[in-house]
Enzyme design. Structure first.
Site, PDB file in Angstrom:
ATOM      1  N   TYR A   1      10.856 -60.904  19.796  1.00  0.00           N
ATOM      2  CA  TYR A   1      10.590 -61.787  18.654  1.00  0.00           C
ATOM      3  C   TYR A   1      11.363 -61.414  17.398  1.00  0.00           C
ATOM      4  CZ  TYR A   1       7.840 -57.758  17.413  1.00  0.00           C
ATOM      5  OH  TYR A   1       7.463 -56.475  17.142  1.00  0.00           O
TER       6      TYR A   1
ATOM      7  N   GLU B   1       4.098 -67.074  13.732  1.00  0.00           N
ATOM      8  CA  GLU B   1       4.222 -66.654  15.131  1.00  0.00           C
ATOM      9  C   GLU B   1       3.074 -65.719  15.497  1.00  0.00           C
ATOM     10  OE1 GLU B   1       8.174 -65.013  14.321  1.00  0.00           O
ATOM     11  OE2 GLU B   1       7.357 -63.014  14.682  1.00  0.00           O
TER      12      GLU B   1
ATOM     13  N   CYS C   1     -25.323 -30.697  17.983  1.00  0.00           N
ATOM     14  CA  CYS C   1     -25.909 -29.642  18.801  1.00  0.00           C
ATOM     15  C   CYS C   1     -25.247 -28.350  18.328  1.00  0.00           C
ATOM     16  CB  CYS C   1     -25.605 -29.906  20.274  1.00  0.00           C
ATOM     17  SG  CYS C   1     -25.901 -28.443  21.280  1.00  0.00           S
TER      18      CYS C   1
ATOM     19  N   CYS D   1     -30.801 -31.595  22.150  1.00  0.00           N
ATOM     20  CA  CYS D   1     -29.546 -31.961  22.818  1.00  0.00           C
ATOM     21  C   CYS D   1     -29.825 -32.423  24.251  1.00  0.00           C
ATOM     22  CB  CYS D   1     -28.613 -30.755  22.815  1.00  0.00           C
ATOM     23  SG  CYS D   1     -27.133 -31.028  23.806  1.00  0.00           S
TER      24      CYS D   1
ATOM     25  N   LYS E   1      -4.825 -61.017  10.490  1.00  0.00           N
ATOM     26  CA  LYS E   1      -5.524 -60.577  11.702  1.00  0.00           C
ATOM     27  C   LYS E   1      -6.703 -61.509  11.970  1.00  0.00           C
ATOM     28  CE  LYS E   1      -3.788 -56.342  12.746  1.00  0.00           C
ATOM     29  NZ  LYS E   1      -4.658 -55.248  13.016  1.00  0.00           N
TER      30      LYS E   1
ATOM     31  N   ASP F   1      -0.250 -57.639  20.572  1.00  0.00           N
ATOM     32  CA  ASP F   1      -0.887 -56.332  20.512  1.00  0.00           C
ATOM     33  C   ASP F   1      -0.350 -55.458  21.639  1.00  0.00           C
ATOM     34  OD1 ASP F   1      -2.519 -54.337  19.735  1.00  0.00           O
ATOM     35  OD2 ASP F   1      -4.329 -55.144  20.650  1.00  0.00           O
TER      36      ASP F   1
ATOM     37  N   LEU G   1       3.817 -53.870   9.132  1.00  0.00           N
ATOM     38  CA  LEU G   1       3.501 -55.140   8.464  1.00  0.00           C
ATOM     39  C   LEU G   1       2.299 -54.952   7.558  1.00  0.00           C
ATOM     40  CD1 LEU G   1       3.704 -57.690  11.411  1.00  0.00           C
ATOM     41  CD2 LEU G   1       5.067 -57.787   9.326  1.00  0.00           C
TER      42      LEU G   1
ATOM     43  N   TYR H   1      -9.494 -48.570  11.275  1.00  0.00           N
ATOM     44  CA  TYR H   1      -8.334 -47.831  10.775  1.00  0.00           C
ATOM     45  C   TYR H   1      -7.791 -48.519   9.506  1.00  0.00           C
ATOM     46  CZ  TYR H   1      -3.695 -45.744  10.634  1.00  0.00           C
ATOM     47  OH  TYR H   1      -2.559 -45.096  10.226  1.00  0.00           O
ATOM     48  N   ASP H   2      -7.644 -49.840   9.578  1.00  0.00           N
ATOM     49  CA  ASP H   2      -7.128 -50.589   8.418  1.00  0.00           C
ATOM     50  C   ASP H   2      -8.000 -50.358   7.194  1.00  0.00           C
ATOM     51  OD1 ASP H   2      -5.094 -51.578   9.932  1.00  0.00           O
ATOM     52  OD2 ASP H   2      -6.004 -53.546  10.270  1.00  0.00           O
TER      53      ASP H   2
ATOM     54  N   CYS I   1     -28.242 -29.417  26.608  1.00  0.00           N
ATOM     55  CA  CYS I   1     -28.743 -28.031  26.678  1.00  0.00           C
ATOM     56  C   CYS I   1     -30.128 -27.867  26.043  1.00  0.00           C
ATOM     57  CB  CYS I   1     -27.744 -27.094  26.006  1.00  0.00           C
ATOM     58  SG  CYS I   1     -27.633 -27.363  24.231  1.00  0.00           S
TER      59      CYS I   1
ATOM     60  N   CYS J   1     -23.123 -24.960  24.775  1.00  0.00           N
ATOM     61  CA  CYS J   1     -23.627 -26.183  25.417  1.00  0.00           C
ATOM     62  C   CYS J   1     -22.552 -26.688  26.384  1.00  0.00           C
ATOM     63  CB  CYS J   1     -23.915 -27.209  24.328  1.00  0.00           C
ATOM     64  SG  CYS J   1     -24.177 -28.869  24.934  1.00  0.00           S
TER      65      CYS J   1
ATOM     66  N   ASP K   1      -8.652 -50.907  15.363  1.00  0.00           N
ATOM     67  CA  ASP K   1      -7.626 -51.187  14.350  1.00  0.00           C
ATOM     68  C   ASP K   1      -8.286 -51.555  13.032  1.00  0.00           C
ATOM     69  OD1 ASP K   1      -5.918 -50.824  16.375  1.00  0.00           O
ATOM     70  OD2 ASP K   1      -5.015 -52.823  16.327  1.00  0.00           O
TER      71      ASP K   1
ATOM     72  N   LYS L   1       0.995 -62.403  16.560  1.00  0.00           N
ATOM     73  CA  LYS L   1       1.144 -60.953  16.471  1.00  0.00           C
ATOM     74  C   LYS L   1       0.698 -60.398  17.821  1.00  0.00           C
ATOM     75  CE  LYS L   1       0.344 -56.984  13.540  1.00  0.00           C
ATOM     76  NZ  LYS L   1       0.274 -56.015  14.617  1.00  0.00           N
TER      77      LYS L   1
HETATM   78  S1  IVH Z   1       7.554 -58.149  12.599  1.00  0.00           S
HETATM   79  C1  IVH Z   1       9.625 -55.678   9.668  1.00  0.00           C
HETATM   80  N1  IVH Z   1       6.386 -59.779  14.273  1.00  0.00           N
HETATM   81  O1  IVH Z   1       3.261 -55.228  14.739  1.00  0.00           O
HETATM   82  C2  IVH Z   1       8.660 -56.495  10.396  1.00  0.00           C
HETATM   83  N2  IVH Z   1       5.817 -57.472  14.366  1.00  0.00           N
HETATM   84  O2  IVH Z   1       2.176 -53.954  12.382  1.00  0.00           O
HETATM   85  C3  IVH Z   1       7.883 -55.769  11.400  1.00  0.00           C
HETATM   86  N3  IVH Z   1       4.193 -56.921  16.102  1.00  0.00           N
HETATM   87  O3  IVH Z   1       5.774 -52.812  14.450  1.00  0.00           O
HETATM   88  C4  IVH Z   1       7.751 -56.413  12.675  1.00  0.00           C
HETATM   89  N4  IVH Z   1       3.938 -58.926  16.907  1.00  0.00           N
HETATM   90  O4  IVH Z   1       5.184 -53.675  16.775  1.00  0.00           O
HETATM   91  C5  IVH Z   1       6.493 -58.509  13.848  1.00  0.00           C
HETATM   92  N5  IVH Z   1       5.460 -61.325  15.728  1.00  0.00           N
HETATM   93  C6  IVH Z   1       5.564 -60.074  15.311  1.00  0.00           C
HETATM   94  C7  IVH Z   1       4.828 -59.014  15.884  1.00  0.00           C
HETATM   95  C8  IVH Z   1       4.984 -57.730  15.380  1.00  0.00           C
HETATM   96  C9  IVH Z   1       3.575 -57.670  17.019  1.00  0.00           C
HETATM   97  C10 IVH Z   1       3.972 -55.465  15.920  1.00  0.00           C
HETATM   98  C11 IVH Z   1       5.250 -54.682  15.826  1.00  0.00           C
HETATM   99  C12 IVH Z   1       5.211 -54.073  14.467  1.00  0.00           C
HETATM  100  C13 IVH Z   1       3.745 -54.056  14.156  1.00  0.00           C
HETATM  101  C14 IVH Z   1       3.510 -54.057  12.665  1.00  0.00           C
END
Ligand code: IVH
Length: 682
Positions: free
Chosen positions: A236, A124, A437, A419, A325, A128, A94, A39-40, A422, A442, A36, A126
């Site tokens: 949530y 709260e 390669c 390689c 994060k 995964d 998010l 990717y970010d 091969c 291969c 992630d 997040k």
């Molecule tokens: S709020 C509009 N709260 O993270 C607000 N998302 O990166 C969007 N996720 O699609 C969602 N824990 O699948 C929210 N406490 C949390 C979360 C949460 C996990 C996921 C969710 C969302 C993604 C966004």
């Protein structure tokens, strides 16, 4: 030295193609290749470059079929086999940060919007997992839907109904008439390891991590199979709610979930200052390891729903929330060996073999070393003590060498010149980090290409797992993907572990795949930069593999969504004699899918590009797109100079403005329906 404009545009295009590729792997195939965090980082680089090169967003390219006003940048997990359901309120993404300063800037921005320093937040975890939206009407669960493209998702109710604690009815009598409750589906590490152990016993490939396995389970075509894997859920979030005023604050909503005794968050804190929110984030980072679900950050949200409405959202995410994060976990261990892996395109990836170590809940014994330069730059040697990190619980990485503990007799790692499969001399293109390669024959490359060809996102051939491909190639039964279609039952029976039934199943699955749509075959060819979205664009435009193979560079570049880099790659692929043989094989084996277009009226919209925006009342946007395509037209996601018509439903926003700015014909839904009835008038 700073980059020139041309270099920047090229980089932008590369990043778009890469992100499209990784989105496809993450959302549809549930098999991401990067973490992630990586990717970010790419996303951030893309956003910055885009803002620099196109500050007004006039030429922004989004993926085919995506809607920018209403459809945010959240990937797309929808699969054809599922029925779509339109969310009553879009499921946004998010904004992410890994930086304390950026969290406080988020608070400053909100203070400026509201003109006060007294803002109440909820902090709260997040989770995964896999996003899910549960719709309840009069307290009864009606559908469970994946996030999809943010506007509509796939109905997966049958695959998750078995989850313990999933409320099929809301308790008591005091609940909203119609409500979307948002949550996350996840799998415990324990269940994940149990399933993997069983697969190991049966010689099946292992799943990469619990999140992917949960995502794959939610999307299984057979609910009976889904029921055998233990999924869990935590709720949530609030989507649509009627009456709208039923809940006034998020903390009240969380508390109601607890009172209803449905699976709710173990931790949420209501705080009145950014500094208190920060303290809660830090507290959560300690507590989260004891929770039943995997977490990778904290989400900080404004408490008042009225504030949410007032702050609003960008195209991607709400302004009233941010995800912080957490730093990823790392561990020290010994690097026992470095092995080279050969990918389907010949790319050589060095892999670290480690003394097993416990990391983020799983045992790690392999890690990525990226490429030869990375090994040389970090001077990573066999026998070293190394720090391993598991970012986003995907592939672990060797991030650092503990130099103080280096054995005195160690020598620098010398990257092999040939390689490992091969023994062909490796090559490296100027400016590229990876060695390759060059031998298309291969056996490791052949195996990789066959695996990819048969994968779920391509030709979707069942019963053709890793171990089967390994044997088919090693025994010389299959040398290229087309040879799969010549495999006989007797040959299948000669494979280890195969009997009557398994041989029949394999042959039948391969035969069945002959009917797959053209875009799947294009995707399955494994042309560099061409993922599912681009394959669909190509299929729509050229309608047969033969037409595509004969397309000129200009024709390819003229397609909205296909840039120069991709066009060159497509052209290069079809110019290669080996690939020409492959295509000839497909034709002679009767695999020549064509995109069917309603020719009864002469496909009057060939060459015409439509963009749909806002809400249509007589059909969904997907249906409208299908009608356009059936008439030979193209339904694109973003407005550009090449757009012929913008179909503006109610609530059309920025696309309408952009179309007007570019002088593009704008029609409303009534006008669109008239055009469908009399397509020659377009
Ligand atoms: S709020 C509009 N709260 O993270 C607000 N998302 O990166 C969007 N996720 O699609 C969602 N824990 O699948 C929210 N406490 C949390 C979360 C949460 C996990 C996921 C969710 C969302 C993604 C966004």
């Amino acid at each position: 030295m700073s980059k020139s404009g041309k270099e920047k545009s090229q980089r932008l295009e590369e990043l778009r193609a890469e992100i499209q590729h990784h989105d496809e792997l993450y959302y549809r195939q549930t098999q991401p290749e990067i973490s992630d965090q990586q990717y970010d980082q790419k996303k951030r680089e893309l956003d910055n470059l885009q803002a620099e090169l196109d500050p007004l967003g006039l030429f922004a390219a989004t993926e085919q079929g995506e809607e920018q006003d209403a459809k945010p940048d959240v990937g797309d997990d929808r699969l054809e086999a599922f029925t779509s359901h339109r969310h009553l309120q879009p499921m946004l993404s998010l904004d992410n940060t890994y930086d304390e300063k950026e969290f406080f800037e988020f608070d400053q921005r909100l203070q400026r919007i509201f003109g006060t320093g007294d803002l109440t937040y909820v902090v709260e975890p997040k989770i995964d997992g896999v996003a899910i939206s549960l719709t309840y009407q009069h307290g009864k669960l009606i559908t469970a839907t994946t996030r999809g493209n943010g506007v509509e998702g796939d109905i997966v109710t049958q695959n998750i109904l078995h989850i313990k604690g999933l409320p099929q009815f809301l308790p008591g009598s005091s609940f909203p008439e119609l409500i979307e409750i948002r949550g996350e589906i996840f799998m415990s590490h324990q269940e994940f390891e149990c399933i993997n152990k069983e697969r190991e016993k049966n010689n099946l490939p292992l799943y990469a991590n619990p999140r992917n396995l949960a995502a794959g389970t939610v999307k299984l075509l057979d609910p009976k199979e889904a029921r055998q894997r233990k999924l869990e859920i935590v709720l949530y979030g609030l989507g649509f709610c009627q009456p709208q005023t039923f809940f006034t604050t998020l903390s009240e909503f969380h508390q109601t979930l607890i009172d209803w005794q449905v699976p709710a968050l173990e931790y949420f804190r209501r705080v009145s200052h950014a500094q208190d929110a920060w303290n809660s984030i830090m507290e959560l980072d300690h507590l989260r390891h004891g929770y039943g679900y995997p977490t990778d950050g904290a989400v900080i949200k404004l408490d008042s729903f009225a504030h949410h409405a007032e702050a609003g959202s960008t195209a991607k995410s709400p302004r009233w929330a941010i995800a912080y994060k957490f730093e990823t976990e790392n561990q020290e261990t010994t690097l026992e060996a470095i092995h080279l892996q050969v990918g389907r395109t010949g790319t050589i990836t060095p892999v670290a073999w480690l003394s097993p170590v416990q990391l983020a809940g799983t045992q790690v014994s392999r890690a990525s070393l990226h490429n030869a330069d990375e090994i040389a730059r970090k001077d990573i040697r066999v026998g070293d003590r190394v720090i391993v990190e598991k970012a986003g619980e995907i592939i672990p990485q060797v991030v650092e060498v503990v130099h103080s503990q280096r054995p005195s007799e160690s020598t620098p790692f010398s990257f092999p010149k040939t390689c490992p499969s091969c023994e062909t001399s490796l090559e490296r293109m100027e400016g590229e980090a990876a060695w390759k390669c060059p031998n298309l024959n291969c056996s490791e490359q052949v195996k990789g290409r066959i695996r990819y060809f048969a994968s779920r996102g391509c030709m979707d051939i069942d019963h053709l797992g890793e171990a089967v491909v390994e044997q088919l190639v090693d025994q010389g039964l299959v040398t290229r993907s087309s040879a799969l279609y010549q495999l006989t039952k007797d040959q299948a029976l000669s494979l280890e572990g195969f009997a009557e039934k398994s041989a029949d199943n394999l042959i039948r699955s391969i035969e069945k795949s002959k009917q797959r749509e053209l875009w799947r075959l294009i995707c399955a060819l494994g042309i560099k930069h061409v993922g599912a979205a681009a394959a669909k664009d190509l299929a729509r435009t050229f309608r047969s593999l033969n037409n595509l193979a004969n397309a000129s560079l200009d024709q390819l570049i003229a397609i909205d969504g296909i840039g120069e880099v991709m066009a060159l790659s497509v052209k290069g692929f079809f110019e290669n004699p080996e690939n020409q043989t492959l295509l000839a094989d497909f034709v002679s084996l009767g695999i020549s899918p064509e995109l069917e277009i309603d020719e009864s009226n002469g496909a009057p919209w060939v060459g015409k590009t439509f963009v749909l925006t806002g809400t249509l009342t007589s059909m969904t946007r997907d249906e409208a797109g299908a009608r356009i395509e059936a008439l030979g037209g193209k339904s694109a996601s973003s407005v550009s100079k090449r757009t012929d018509y913008l179909v503006a439903g109610s609530g059309a926003g920025s696309k309408l403005l952009k179309a007007e700015k570019l002088g593009i014909s704008v029609i409303d839904e009534t006008g669109f329906v008239k055009l469908l009835e009399d397509p020659n008038s377009a």
